[in-house]
Design a protein around this motif. Structure first.
Motif, PDB file in Angstrom:
ATOM      1  N   LYS A  76     -20.830   0.637 -26.910  1.00  0.00           N
ATOM      2  CA  LYS A  76     -20.953  -0.582 -27.895  1.00  0.00           C
ATOM      3  C   LYS A  76     -22.135  -1.451 -27.507  1.00  0.00           C
ATOM      4  N   ARG A 106     -14.350   9.302 -35.642  1.00  0.00           N
ATOM      5  CA  ARG A 106     -13.933   7.885 -34.781  1.00  0.00           C
ATOM      6  C   ARG A 106     -13.407   8.319 -33.229  1.00  0.00           C
ATOM      7  N   ASN A 125     -11.722   3.039 -26.337  1.00  0.00           N
ATOM      8  CA  ASN A 125     -11.042   1.778 -25.684  1.00  0.00           C
ATOM      9  C   ASN A 125     -10.014   1.812 -24.597  1.00  0.00           C
ATOM     10  N   TYR A 127     -13.935   5.045 -30.718  1.00  0.00           N
ATOM     11  CA  TYR A 127     -12.851   4.091 -30.902  1.00  0.00           C
ATOM     12  C   TYR A 127     -11.783   4.436 -29.774  1.00  0.00           C
TER      13      TYR A 127
END
Length: 114
Positions: free
Chosen positions: A8, A30, A36, A33
């Protein structure tokens, strides 16, 4: 997870969205994501590292230096001979260089990979 946060951060520095990084790396929709909460595969992390111009070691938190190693650098920590204009640099000179570098590192004056 460390990798997600570092991805990020680097993406922001390069003015890329996570979706753009994800797509340029050729990952599923995606995928980044999900990192995380889960650890990415080595191949997926390597693809992202290539897009961001960094190493997987940096993304995994094994080093704090995001820069790629350069071909013109070498380590004075190796046991390999160091050459200068075709001459082997004597150990006493290498010891002097190491001493100077250690002092600069301790005093915070040394630069990394610049």
């Amino acid at each position: 997870m460390i990798a997600f946060e570092r991805i990020k951060k680097l993406a922001k520095q390069k003015k890329l969205s996570l979706v753009e990084v994800n797509d340029k790396a050729g990952l599923g929709t995606r995928s980044i994501y999900h990192w995380n909460k889960t650890q990415p595969s080595n191949s997926n992390l390597a693809a992202v590292a290539k897009v961001l111009g960094t190493t997987t070691d940096y993304l995994n938190g094994l080093t704090d230096d995001p820069s790629l190693p350069t071909d013109n650098s070498f380590s004075l920590d190796d046991d390999k001979p160091v050459m200068y204009h075709g001459y082997t640099v004597p150990d006493k000179y290498l010891d002097m260089i190491r001493g100077l570098m250690d002092a600069d590192i301790k005093e915070g004056k040394a630069d990394k990979h610049e």
